[in-house]
Design a protein around this motif. Structure first.
Motif, short mmCIF file in Angstrom:
data_model
loop_
_atom_site.label_atom_id
_atom_site.label_comp_id
_atom_site.label_asym_id
_atom_site.label_seq_id
_atom_site.Cartn_x
_atom_site.Cartn_y
_atom_site.Cartn_z
N ASP A 74 0.76 -1.06 0.09
CA ASP A 74 0.02 0.06 -0.08
C ASP A 74 0.80 1.28 0.01
O ASP A 74 1.64 1.61 0.96
CB ASP A 74 -0.81 0.02 1.08
CG ASP A 74 -1.77 1.14 1.34
OD1 ASP A 74 -1.78 2.10 0.30
OD2 ASP A 74 -2.51 1.25 2.22
N ALA A 75 0.88 1.90 -1.09
CA ALA A 75 1.78 3.08 -1.20
C ALA A 75 1.38 4.23 -0.29
O ALA A 75 1.93 5.22 0.02
CB ALA A 75 1.85 3.49 -2.73
N GLU A 76 -0.01 4.08 0.03
CA GLU A 76 -0.47 5.36 0.98
C GLU A 76 -0.21 5.13 2.38
O GLU A 76 -0.62 5.93 3.16
CB GLU A 76 -2.16 5.32 0.79
CG GLU A 76 -2.30 5.50 -0.78
CD GLU A 76 -1.82 6.83 -1.39
OE1 GLU A 76 -1.86 7.98 -0.50
OE2 GLU A 76 -1.26 6.98 -2.49
N TYR A 77 -0.05 3.87 2.72
CA TYR A 77 0.35 3.40 4.09
C TYR A 77 1.65 4.22 4.79
O TYR A 77 2.77 4.22 4.19
CB TYR A 77 0.58 2.15 4.31
CG TYR A 77 0.94 1.53 5.83
CD1 TYR A 77 -0.08 1.51 6.77
CD2 TYR A 77 2.28 1.32 6.17
CE1 TYR A 77 0.41 1.03 8.09
CE2 TYR A 77 2.54 1.13 7.58
CZ TYR A 77 1.70 0.95 8.29
OH TYR A 77 2.09 0.60 9.73
N VAL A 78 1.18 4.85 5.91
CA VAL A 78 2.32 5.98 6.57
C VAL A 78 3.07 5.15 7.56
O VAL A 78 2.37 4.66 8.56
CB VAL A 78 1.60 7.38 6.87
CG1 VAL A 78 2.77 7.93 7.71
CG2 VAL A 78 1.04 8.05 5.78
N ASP A 79 4.25 4.87 7.36
CA ASP A 79 5.03 4.02 8.53
C ASP A 79 5.22 5.08 9.69
O ASP A 79 5.74 6.11 9.58
CB ASP A 79 6.29 3.82 7.88
CG ASP A 79 7.21 2.94 8.87
OD1 ASP A 79 6.99 1.84 8.79
OD2 ASP A 79 8.20 3.61 9.58
N ARG A 113 6.04 8.85 7.22
CA ARG A 113 5.97 9.06 5.64
C ARG A 113 5.51 7.60 4.86
O ARG A 113 5.93 6.32 5.76
CB ARG A 113 6.95 9.48 5.13
CG ARG A 113 8.23 8.71 5.42
CD ARG A 113 9.50 9.47 4.39
NE ARG A 113 10.82 8.70 4.72
CZ ARG A 113 11.25 7.79 4.51
NH1 ARG A 113 10.53 6.86 3.63
NH2 ARG A 113 12.27 7.12 4.82
N SER A 114 5.21 7.46 3.89
CA SER A 114 5.07 6.21 3.29
C SER A 114 6.52 5.78 2.78
O SER A 114 7.36 6.55 2.50
CB SER A 114 4.45 6.24 1.68
OG SER A 114 4.42 5.28 1.29
N THR A 138 6.79 2.65 0.68
CA THR A 138 6.44 2.28 -0.47
C THR A 138 6.03 2.98 -1.45
O THR A 138 5.07 3.73 -1.43
CB THR A 138 5.40 0.97 -0.36
OG1 THR A 138 5.74 0.12 0.94
CG2 THR A 138 5.47 0.12 -1.59
#
Length: 275
Positions: A51-56, A61-62, A64
Motif C-alpha cells: 500500500d503506497a498510501e500507508y504511512v510508517d 511517511r510512506s 512504499t
C-alpha cells in the motif's frame, strides 16, 4: 554456472520490498532462486507493504512507492511463491532432553541433521532471510533455521538477512558454547528509533502485539559483543553492512542495495562494507 539462492520467508507475513529488492538483483543476473518457509505453507506479503498510501509511524511517511507496491504485488500474486520447500520436512527436530532414550535419539538426530545440511548447503551458494514482522513469530527462534544458518556460515557461504530477519542470526548458536554466531561481527538491523509503539501485526493472527516483543537493536548489540558492533545509521537513508559471511540490511529502502552487495560478495569476493 548461475548462482543458486535459497530465500527464507515467514508464513506470518513478509515485507514486499524486502523480497523484491534482492530478488530483482538476482533475476537480473540469471541466478536461480528457491523459496523456503517453516512448514511449507505459501508465504504472503504484509498488506501495508503493498500500500503506497500507508504511512510508517516511526518515519512519518510512506515507505512504499506506487511502483514498488505494483512490483511487490506482482511477485506476491505470481506462481513463484507457490510450493516452497518446507524447513520442517528438510531439517530434523532436536529431541527434548526428557526423551526416554535421549542418547540414542540425539545420536540419530545429529546423523540425520548432518545428512540434511550437507545436501542443502551443497545445493545453494547463498542464504537470504527476508524481513518484515512475520520473522518475529516463526524465524527468529526457529532452531531448524538456526542449524541452516550455522551450516552456511561454517561453509563460508554468504547469508543476507533484512530487518527483523537479522534476529535469526543473533540467536543462531552452537549449544556447546551458547555464543552467538554474530559475536565479534558488525551488523545493522531495525534500530530502536524505527520500532513501532503500537500496531505490530502478523498475517493469520487477529492480534495487535503493540510494540515488537523485543527491541532488535539491543539484542544485536549484546550478540555482537565488545569486538563487534551494531550500526543503526539513524538519519542515513541506507544502512547495509557486510562483514563476511553476513550481509545485513536495516529496513525497507536497504533491500535493493543489500541484494547488490550480496552479488558483489558472490561475484567479486567482497568481505567488508559499511563500517
Amino acid at each position: 554456472m548461475s548462482k543458486r539462492i535459497l530465500i527464507v520467508l515467514s508464513e506470518y507475513g513478509y515485507w514486499g520490498e524486502e523480497l523484491v529488492g534482492p530478488l530483482e538483483q538476482f533475476d537480473a543476473r540469471g541466478y536461480r532462486t528457491t523459496f523456503l518457509t517453516p512448514t511449507g505453507k505459501r508465504a504472503r506479503a504484509l498488506p501495508p507493504s503493498l500500500d503506497a498510501e500507508y504511512v510508517d509511524p516511526p518515519l512519518g511517511r510512506s515507505v512504499t512507492t506506487a511502483d514498488m507496491a505494483r512490483r511487490a504485488r506482482e511477485v506476491d500474486e505470481s506462481a513463484r511463491l507457490d510450493d516452497p520447500l518446507s524447513l520442517a520436512d528438510l531439517i530434523p527436530e532436536r529431541p527434548y532432553y526428557s526423551a526416554l532414550n535421549h542418547l540414542r535419539e540425539l545420536e540419530d538426530y545429529h546423523r540425520r541433521l548432518d545428512e540434511a545440511l550437507d545436501g542443502l548447503v551443497g545445493s545453494f551458494d547463498a542464504l537470504v532471510i527476508v524481513g518484515g514482522s512475520g520473522p518475529i513469530v516463526d524465524l527468529a527462534n526457529n532452531e531448524r533455521l538456526h542449524q541452516v544458518i550455522l551450516a552456511f556460515a561454517a561453509a563460508d557461504k554468504p547469508i543476507l538477512a533484512e530487518c527483523y530477519g537479522v534476529a535469526a542470526l543473533a540467536f543462531a548458536r552452537d549449544l556447546e558454547t551458547r555464543t552467538s554466531l554474530l559475536w565479534g561481527k558488525h551488523v545493522t538491523g531495525h534500530p530502536k528509533e524505527y520500532d513501532y509503539k503500537d500496531g505490530t501485526g502478523f498475517l493469520g493472527v487477529d492480534f495487535n502485539m503493540g510494540p515488537p516483543p523485543y527491541p532488535l537493536e539491543y539484542i544485536l548489540r549484546d550478540a555482537t559483543g565488545p569486538e563487534g558492533g551494531f550500526h543503526g545509521n539513524v538519519g542515513k537513508e541506507i544502512s547495509v553492512i557486510v562483514d563476511h559471511p553476513f550481509v545485513t540490511a536495516r529496513s525497507t529502502p536497504d533491500s535493493g542495495p543489500s541484494g547488490e552487495l550480496l552479488v558483489e560478495v558472490l561475484e567479486n569476493g567482497l568481505r567488508r562494507h559499511g563500517w
